[in-house]
Design a protein around this motif. Sequence first.
Motif, PDB file in Angstrom:
ATOM      1  N   ALA A 121      -3.321   5.767   1.345  1.00  0.00           N
ATOM      2  CA  ALA A 121      -2.635   4.459   2.016  1.00  0.00           C
ATOM      3  C   ALA A 121      -3.451   3.970   3.502  1.00  0.00           C
ATOM      4  CB  ALA A 121      -1.309   4.817   2.020  1.00  0.00           C
ATOM      5  N   ALA A 132      -6.518   2.238   2.535  1.00  0.00           N
ATOM      6  CA  ALA A 132      -6.345   0.863   2.385  1.00  0.00           C
ATOM      7  C   ALA A 132      -6.023  -0.092   3.433  1.00  0.00           C
ATOM      8  CB  ALA A 132      -5.173   0.871   1.146  1.00  0.00           C
ATOM      9  N   ARG A 161      -7.500  -3.518   5.016  1.00  0.00           N
ATOM     10  CA  ARG A 161      -6.752  -4.697   4.930  1.00  0.00           C
ATOM     11  C   ARG A 161      -6.338  -5.463   6.072  1.00  0.00           C
ATOM     12  NH1 ARG A 161      -5.164  -6.373  -0.039  1.00  0.00           N
ATOM     13  NH2 ARG A 161      -5.332  -4.522  -1.667  1.00  0.00           N
ATOM     14  N   GLU A 176       0.826  -1.204  -0.088  1.00  0.00           N
ATOM     15  CA  GLU A 176      -0.062   0.018   0.006  1.00  0.00           C
ATOM     16  C   GLU A 176       0.863   1.449  -0.079  1.00  0.00           C
ATOM     17  OE1 GLU A 176      -3.065  -0.063  -0.740  1.00  0.00           O
ATOM     18  OE2 GLU A 176      -3.511  -2.263  -0.277  1.00  0.00           O
TER      19      GLU A 176
END
Length: 106
Positions: free
Chosen positions: A59, A62, A66, A18
Amino acid sequence: MVLRLDNTPGALVTAMTEFSIRDIDLTRIESRPTRTELGTYMFFLDCVGHIDDDSVAEALKALHRRCTDVRYLGSWPTGASAGAPPPPLDEATRWLEGLRDGTGGS
């Protein structure tokens, strides 16, 4: 920031990707065991950039999707330059908006 990842193959490289795909320089990566379960770690990361930078914000979003847990510890200026600042996403943003509004994104 502090990341807690699932104990699965590729979890760390997925998180690091990322930053890589957004050209964000990581200046520190440190791991510490969670002491809750064998093989689970917390990763402490420092990066070049600020939460107001589009690439850093993307980032973080993301990573939130995750990772098991993401803790943002703050953004502050450094005393010395360390690494390259993240690139602006302006051209990419204009391109995507063109795709969305049907003008072709060129």
